[in-house]
Design a protein around this motif. Structure first.
Motif, PDB file in Angstrom:
ATOM      1  N   MET A 196      -6.450   4.611   2.249  1.00 38.52           N
ATOM      2  CA  MET A 196      -5.742   3.355   1.992  1.00 38.52           C
ATOM      3  C   MET A 196      -4.641   3.133   3.027  1.00 38.52           C
ATOM      4  O   MET A 196      -4.522   2.038   3.594  1.00 38.52           O
ATOM      5  CB  MET A 196      -5.130   3.370   0.584  1.00 38.52           C
TER       6      MET A 196
ATOM      7  N   THR B 244       0.830  -1.201   0.000  1.00 36.30           N
ATOM      8  CA  THR B 244       0.000   0.000   0.000  1.00 36.30           C
ATOM      9  C   THR B 244       0.865   1.253   0.000  1.00 36.30           C
ATOM     10  O   THR B 244       0.568   2.225  -0.705  1.00 36.30           O
ATOM     11  CB  THR B 244      -0.948  -0.001   1.207  1.00 36.30           C
ATOM     12  N   GLU B 245       1.930   1.241   0.792  1.00 34.82           N
ATOM     13  CA  GLU B 245       2.833   2.398   0.814  1.00 34.82           C
ATOM     14  C   GLU B 245       3.472   2.610  -0.552  1.00 34.82           C
ATOM     15  O   GLU B 245       3.596   3.750  -1.021  1.00 34.82           O
ATOM     16  CB  GLU B 245       3.908   2.201   1.878  1.00 34.82           C
TER      17      GLU B 245
ATOM     18  N   LYS C 289      -5.822   8.049  -1.004  1.00 33.54           N
ATOM     19  CA  LYS C 289      -4.521   7.555  -0.562  1.00 33.54           C
ATOM     20  C   LYS C 289      -4.454   7.544   0.967  1.00 33.54           C
ATOM     21  O   LYS C 289      -3.971   6.592   1.565  1.00 33.54           O
ATOM     22  CB  LYS C 289      -3.405   8.423  -1.137  1.00 33.54           C
TER      23      LYS C 289
ATOM     24  N   ALA D  90      -4.429   0.252   5.954  1.00 32.57           N
ATOM     25  CA  ALA D  90      -3.295  -0.664   5.922  1.00 32.57           C
ATOM     26  C   ALA D  90      -2.507  -0.622   7.233  1.00 32.57           C
ATOM     27  O   ALA D  90      -1.907  -1.618   7.625  1.00 32.57           O
ATOM     28  CB  ALA D  90      -2.378  -0.338   4.739  1.00 32.57           C
TER      29      ALA D  90
END
Length: 76
Positions: free
Chosen positions: A42, A21-22, A39, A46
Motif C-alpha cells: 500500500m 495511506t500512511e 501495508k 501510494a
C-alpha cells in the motif's frame, strides 16, 4: 520543486492519498506478516503515484506524459 506541480489538482490528490495511506498503515498491527506485507505494498503504491505525476508534468513531450499516465494507471 516546480510551483506548477504543487498547484496541479491531481498531484494534490495524490499527496492526500499518500497521507491517508500512511495514516491507515499506522493502524495495521505488526504481528501479522500478511498484513505487514500488504501495508508495504500500500505504501509503495501510494509513493509511486505522486512521483509518476511529477515525472509526467516535468516531461515536456506529450508522448512521455502519456507513458507516465499509463504507468500510474497500472500502479493504482
Amino acid at each position: 520543486m516546480n510551483d506548477n506541480l504543487h498547484n496541479l489538482p491531481l498531484y494534490q490528490k495524490a499527496l492526500e492519498l499518500l497521507q491517508l495511506t500512511e495514516a491507515l498503515a499506522t493502524t495495521i498491527p505488526e504481528e501479522d506478516p500478511f498484513l505487514e506485507a500488504t501495508k508495504g505494498f500500500m505504501l509503495e503504491n501510494a509513493l509511486i503515484i505522486p512521483a509518476k505525476i511529477a515525472g509526467a508534468e516535468g516531461a515536456g513531450l506529450y508522448d512521455l506524459k502519456m507513458e507516465n499516465a499509463t504507468l500510474i494507471r497500472k500502479a493504482a
